[in-house]
Design a protein around this motif. Sequence first.
Motif, PDB file in Angstrom:
ATOM      1  N   ASP B  11       0.839  -1.288  -0.053  1.00  0.00           N
ATOM      2  CA  ASP B  11       0.004   0.016   0.135  1.00  0.00           C
ATOM      3  C   ASP B  11       0.835   1.256   0.185  1.00  0.00           C
ATOM      4  OD1 ASP B  11      -2.625   1.026   0.591  1.00  0.00           O
ATOM      5  OD2 ASP B  11      -1.862   1.842   2.202  1.00  0.00           O
ATOM      6  N   VAL B  42      -4.386  -8.421   2.796  1.00  0.00           N
ATOM      7  CA  VAL B  42      -5.623  -7.795   2.181  1.00  0.00           C
ATOM      8  C   VAL B  42      -5.916  -8.139   0.669  1.00  0.00           C
ATOM      9  CG1 VAL B  42      -6.662  -5.555   1.487  1.00  0.00           C
ATOM     10  CG2 VAL B  42      -5.774  -5.899   4.025  1.00  0.00           C
ATOM     11  N   GLY B  44      -5.058 -10.927  -0.646  1.00  0.00           N
ATOM     12  CA  GLY B  44      -5.320 -12.211  -0.796  1.00  0.00           C
ATOM     13  C   GLY B  44      -4.131 -13.194  -0.638  1.00  0.00           C
ATOM     14  N   PHE B  49      -1.625 -13.947   5.776  1.00  0.00           N
ATOM     15  CA  PHE B  49      -2.747 -14.153   6.644  1.00  0.00           C
ATOM     16  C   PHE B  49      -2.390 -15.136   7.753  1.00  0.00           C
ATOM     17  CE2 PHE B  49      -6.627 -16.135   8.266  1.00  0.00           C
ATOM     18  CZ  PHE B  49      -7.369 -14.819   8.781  1.00  0.00           C
ATOM     19  N   GLU B  50      -1.645 -16.038   7.293  1.00  0.00           N
ATOM     20  CA  GLU B  50      -1.222 -17.149   8.443  1.00  0.00           C
ATOM     21  C   GLU B  50      -0.253 -16.665   9.600  1.00  0.00           C
ATOM     22  OE1 GLU B  50       0.509 -20.658   6.578  1.00  0.00           O
ATOM     23  OE2 GLU B  50       1.003 -21.859   8.497  1.00  0.00           O
ATOM     24  N   VAL B  53      -2.498 -14.928  11.902  1.00  0.00           N
ATOM     25  CA  VAL B  53      -3.008 -15.884  12.794  1.00  0.00           C
ATOM     26  C   VAL B  53      -1.882 -16.209  13.871  1.00  0.00           C
ATOM     27  CG1 VAL B  53      -4.119 -17.947  13.112  1.00  0.00           C
ATOM     28  CG2 VAL B  53      -4.632 -16.668  11.161  1.00  0.00           C
ATOM     29  N   PHE B  82     -11.036 -15.007  13.528  1.00  0.00           N
ATOM     30  CA  PHE B  82      -9.783 -15.306  12.370  1.00  0.00           C
ATOM     31  C   PHE B  82     -10.667 -15.386  10.940  1.00  0.00           C
ATOM     32  CE2 PHE B  82      -6.848 -16.362  15.752  1.00  0.00           C
ATOM     33  CZ  PHE B  82      -6.142 -15.113  15.668  1.00  0.00           C
ATOM     34  N   PHE B  86     -10.309 -12.500   8.145  1.00  0.00           N
ATOM     35  CA  PHE B  86      -9.952 -12.893   6.707  1.00  0.00           C
ATOM     36  C   PHE B  86     -11.116 -12.240   5.825  1.00  0.00           C
ATOM     37  CE2 PHE B  86     -10.099 -15.555   2.903  1.00  0.00           C
ATOM     38  CZ  PHE B  86      -8.815 -15.396   2.532  1.00  0.00           C
ATOM     39  N   LYS B  87     -12.303 -12.337   6.087  1.00  0.00           N
ATOM     40  CA  LYS B  87     -13.494 -11.993   5.382  1.00  0.00           C
ATOM     41  C   LYS B  87     -13.518 -10.394   5.157  1.00  0.00           C
ATOM     42  CE  LYS B  87     -18.529 -12.979   4.956  1.00  0.00           C
ATOM     43  NZ  LYS B  87     -19.396 -13.491   5.573  1.00  0.00           N
ATOM     44  N   HIS B  90     -10.169  -6.155   4.687  1.00  0.00           N
ATOM     45  CA  HIS B  90     -10.258  -4.980   3.524  1.00  0.00           C
ATOM     46  C   HIS B  90     -11.103  -3.850   4.033  1.00  0.00           C
ATOM     47  CE1 HIS B  90     -14.281  -6.827   2.889  1.00  0.00           C
ATOM     48  NE2 HIS B  90     -14.649  -5.772   2.446  1.00  0.00           N
ATOM     49  N   ARG B  91     -11.769  -4.045   5.101  1.00  0.00           N
ATOM     50  CA  ARG B  91     -12.440  -2.865   5.799  1.00  0.00           C
ATOM     51  C   ARG B  91     -11.338  -2.302   6.857  1.00  0.00           C
ATOM     52  NH1 ARG B  91     -18.494  -5.078   7.334  1.00  0.00           N
ATOM     53  NH2 ARG B  91     -19.152  -5.593   5.340  1.00  0.00           N
ATOM     54  N   PHE B  92     -10.469  -2.867   7.144  1.00  0.00           N
ATOM     55  CA  PHE B  92      -9.515  -2.510   8.170  1.00  0.00           C
ATOM     56  C   PHE B  92      -8.733  -1.237   7.608  1.00  0.00           C
ATOM     57  CE2 PHE B  92      -5.522  -2.385  10.156  1.00  0.00           C
ATOM     58  CZ  PHE B  92      -5.837  -2.053  11.389  1.00  0.00           C
ATOM     59  N   ASP B  93      -8.502  -0.169   8.358  1.00  0.00           N
ATOM     60  CA  ASP B  93      -7.746   0.910   7.771  1.00  0.00           C
ATOM     61  C   ASP B  93      -6.332   0.715   8.362  1.00  0.00           C
ATOM     62  OD1 ASP B  93      -6.499   3.302   7.208  1.00  0.00           O
ATOM     63  OD2 ASP B  93      -7.681   4.623   8.373  1.00  0.00           O
ATOM     64  N   LEU B  94      -5.494   0.362   7.545  1.00  0.00           N
ATOM     65  CA  LEU B  94      -4.087  -0.071   7.516  1.00  0.00           C
ATOM     66  C   LEU B  94      -3.403   1.002   8.503  1.00  0.00           C
ATOM     67  CD1 LEU B  94      -3.100  -1.703   4.055  1.00  0.00           C
ATOM     68  CD2 LEU B  94      -3.671  -2.839   6.350  1.00  0.00           C
ATOM     69  N   LYS B  96      -4.374   2.475  10.859  1.00  0.00           N
ATOM     70  CA  LYS B  96      -4.713   2.314  12.499  1.00  0.00           C
ATOM     71  C   LYS B  96      -4.234   1.237  13.156  1.00  0.00           C
ATOM     72  CE  LYS B  96      -8.870   4.967  12.128  1.00  0.00           C
ATOM     73  NZ  LYS B  96     -10.431   4.917  11.948  1.00  0.00           N
TER      74      LYS B  96
END
Lengths: 207, 218
Positions: B11, B42, B44, B49-50, B53, B82, B86-87, B90-94, B96
């Motif tokens: 990003d 984000v 994919g 993502f692992e 986690v 988790f 994953f779902k 994308h809504r999370f503001d990077l 913050k």
Amino acid sequence: MKMNCVSFESFIALLVEGDLNEADRRGVEKHLEECSDCSVLFVELQESQAAFKALRQGMVNAGAISEVRARVLNDVGDLDPAPAWVVVMHRLLFAGLRRRAAIATVAVGVLLLGGLWLGLTKHQMQTEVKLAAHDEPVVPVNVAAEEEFVKPVKTDKALPRPRRHRTVTEKPDNRVAAQSDSIQFPIKFVTDDPNIIIYWLPSDKGD
Amino acid sequence: MSTQPNTSWIDPATLWMSRTRQEDDPASVAETEFRQVLARAVSGDSRAFEQIVVRHERRVLTLSWRLLGSMEDAQDAAQEVFLRTFKYLHRFDLQKPFEPWLVRLTVNVCRDLGRKRSERGLVFVESEEQLDRFDLASTSDPFAELQSEQQRRMLYRLLASLPEKERTAFVLRDIEGLSTAETAEALGSSEATVRSQISSARLKMRKAIAKSSGGRRQ
């Protein structure tokens, strides 16, 4: 326990972990110096808090964690991540705001714009009515009184409700009137709009 | 063949942040790296993502266990947390911090699960088998360990007696160690409400401990 102490309990419970502001903290500390019962409560709260804080040391064991990890990664393998266009649209639409905050902001904006539009429309209508009223003859009821109700003039157009107007009248000097009955005084009507002032010159017949 | 790494997935905001941060600060370097991992997740990347986690699973599972009081439910909750991460990542503001977002998600999932459980007639529970799934701070003194273990079980039973909202606020503020503001954010309520809840919970817990140990003041 004194009645006064009951009201201090919740403050003492907050003081234990430093959750009070400076003014409240000073007040509660002063009370603690004077009240032995509340001092005991404070010490007991400290002890119970210390016991609960010790629970922080207990952690979930590795077996339980690895089980969760395996389940998550297995499930995630079956899921597709959000498409790139969804990510881009979300950032454009919500601009980093939470969804609810973004929707609330839009709703407030729409309400404000609607209110502004309604206000402007109403103001415009009132101005038109006043201009129309200015063209019609105005019949005062009692010109001698300093404050009068101006009765609405019957016109085809709707007029605003009769309001109490301050009618500024140049009062005739009785001495001058006595000298000459033929002198006529203009009557000044002040309307809601400061730009519109109505002058009426009555004739001898009073019409 | 080009030796330049492919940075198209990063990003631009993350790149800008990485340039403005102090490069020699290990915490900020780790944070920048984690943001890059988030950005990859984000877009994919399942490996990224692992990593997320692995980094947060202990925290999420422990918090879920403390909120629900059942290891089985806590594992279900952590799994759901988790999957939702994953779902909805994308809504999370990077820009913050990630952890408060994850804690809030965990609290919401645990609330949902707790509600379903109460509909089924179950309550905040703790069994011997579930407690065995907790690692205790090992000491050389087995008696001290036993005493500590008994005390721990007693405290969790007392915790179970609190109303759900007070227990959640108390767990977050006093056991997880979040600040009042962080707790309020995680619960989606005001700081005044949180203060009221934790004050009430502390008094009840103090009273319960005093009662269980034959204390002076009830």
